[in-house]
Design an enzyme around this catalytic site. Structure first.
Site, PDB file in Angstrom:
ATOM      1  N   CYS A  85       0.831  -1.208   0.000  1.00 34.47           N
ATOM      2  CA  CYS A  85       0.000   0.000   0.000  1.00 34.47           C
ATOM      3  C   CYS A  85       0.870   1.265   0.000  1.00 34.47           C
ATOM      4  O   CYS A  85       1.471   1.577  -0.999  1.00 34.47           O
ATOM      5  CB  CYS A  85      -0.974  -0.055   1.182  1.00 34.47           C
ATOM      6  SG  CYS A  85      -2.309   1.121   1.032  1.00 34.47           S
ATOM      7  N   HIS A 194      -3.402  -5.721   1.428  1.00 36.65           N
ATOM      8  CA  HIS A 194      -2.614  -5.878   2.659  1.00 36.65           C
ATOM      9  C   HIS A 194      -2.521  -7.329   3.115  1.00 36.65           C
ATOM     10  O   HIS A 194      -3.332  -7.771   3.936  1.00 36.65           O
ATOM     11  CB  HIS A 194      -3.263  -5.064   3.781  1.00 36.65           C
ATOM     12  CG  HIS A 194      -3.108  -3.590   3.621  1.00 36.65           C
ATOM     13  ND1 HIS A 194      -2.159  -2.853   4.309  1.00 36.65           N
ATOM     14  CD2 HIS A 194      -3.769  -2.712   2.837  1.00 36.65           C
ATOM     15  CE1 HIS A 194      -2.256  -1.583   3.961  1.00 36.65           C
ATOM     16  NE2 HIS A 194      -3.222  -1.460   3.067  1.00 36.65           N
ATOM     17  N   GLU A 196      -0.622  -8.572   5.231  1.00 36.71           N
ATOM     18  CA  GLU A 196      -0.350  -8.663   6.681  1.00 36.71           C
ATOM     19  C   GLU A 196      -1.637  -8.646   7.506  1.00 36.71           C
ATOM     20  O   GLU A 196      -1.616  -8.980   8.682  1.00 36.71           O
ATOM     21  CB  GLU A 196       0.609  -7.545   7.127  1.00 36.71           C
ATOM     22  CG  GLU A 196      -0.004  -6.174   7.364  1.00 36.71           C
ATOM     23  CD  GLU A 196      -0.301  -5.408   6.079  1.00 36.71           C
ATOM     24  OE1 GLU A 196      -0.308  -6.023   4.996  1.00 36.71           O
ATOM     25  OE2 GLU A 196      -0.545  -4.185   6.170  1.00 36.71           O
TER      26      GLU A 196
END
Lengths: 225, 83
Positions: A85, A194, A196
């Site tokens: 991002c 994302h 994560e």
């Protein structure tokens, strides 16, 4: 293996990224934007957020942070670097990746579980996936529209440098539905969604993102073996 | 005090969602006759001493390096007289 996660002023997802690194089986090392020091890590993650408040352009100020001199130099030597991002925006501003990210075509901030297709599993960060594998990873961005001139886009497609593509609707106006790209060498990857945030059943849309963090191990063992 | 102005605009071929949103808002407010809006940035640089060619060259370098992203934006550098 030791993976560094850089914190810039305004980074949001650095703690999540460090957690994902640990869940991926590595040691997470906190790196600071103001240091000319990568603390001997084997790979680097530039996390999401709003570094320097997105002032001027997203990633434009971070690019000149002292730590980025080291990241650019290490990337040139083949060290795996993943920009998520805002990290993707920083990689483009740093010219480690071509193109740029602009405001979403819809003008709206988009936050959703996004279907993606992994187009290239030969990068340092995607080797845990099968080519063409479809995954669901959280997406949240306001300026995630990937753009580049037609010649660059053709080159990215031709050389297999498109890493991931949006499925089931393009969330931000990215040209050719591009969600992530890599450099020619395959060690630097920029990704708008994302991974994560998709590493634990409890908190995310499944664990499809974990592969980005387990892939790194194989890449580094190959490079430094 | 000499002032150097740098205008940064999205390249014509780049979609400008912000300009488009402004364009969409104008008729709703009763303003007609506008066919397109592009939104950019204006930087005003106050510089020391005279604005020489060397100073302008340096400003152009600043514009290329930091103030604009050449992938998506064009810039224009000019000198503005201030009182």
């Amino acid at each position: 293996m030791r993976i560094g996660v850089v914190t810039f002023p305004g980074s949001l997802d650095d703690v999540d990224a460090r957690r994902a690194v640990r869940l991926g089986g590595h040691e997470a090392v906190a790196l600071w934007h103001g240091d000319h020091d990568l603390r001997g890590v084997d790979a680097v993650v530039l996390p999401g957020g709003f570094s320097y408040g997105d002032y001027l352009r997203c990633g434009a100020i971070s690019r000149f942070a002292p730590v980025m001199t080291e990241v650019v130099e290490a990337a040139g030597r083949g060290m795996p670097v993943l920009g998520i991002c805002n990290g993707f925006q920083i990689l483009c501003e740093s010219h480690l990746l071509p193109g740029a990210l602009v405001r979403n075509e819809s003008q709206k901030f988009v936050c959703r579980d996004q279907r993606l297709r992994i187009e290239n599993n030969r990068t340092a960060w995607t080797s845990a996936y099968a080519e063409g594998q479809e995954v669901t990873i959280v997406l949240k961005n306001g300026e995630g529209g990937f753009i580049a001139d037609a010649e660059t886009l053709d080159r990215l497609e031709g050389e297999g440098q498109v890493v991931a593509r949006y499925l089931d609707g393009n969330p931000n106006g990215s040209l050719r539905d591009i969600a992530g790209i890599t450099n020619e060498r395959g060690n630097v990857v920029g990704l708008m969604p994302h991974p994560e945030h998709a590493v634990e059943e409890l908190t995310g849309a499944g664990t499809d993102g974990l592969g980005f963090f387990t892939s790194a191990l194989a890449a580094v063992e190959e490079t430094f073996a | 005090m000499p002032r150097v102005v740098v205008d940064v605009m999205p390249k014509p071929e780049i979609l400008d969602p912000q300009g488009k949103a402004v364009l969409g808002a104008l008729p709703r407010l009763g303003f007609g006759g506008v066919t397109d809006v592009r939104q950019g940035k204006r930087f005003e640089l106050e510089v020391e001493g005279e604005v020489t060619e060397a100073v302008l060259a340096q400003v152009r370098e600043m514009a290329e390096t930091l103030l604009s992203n050449p992938v998506i934006e064009n810039f224009d550098v000019r000198v503005e007289e201030t009182a």
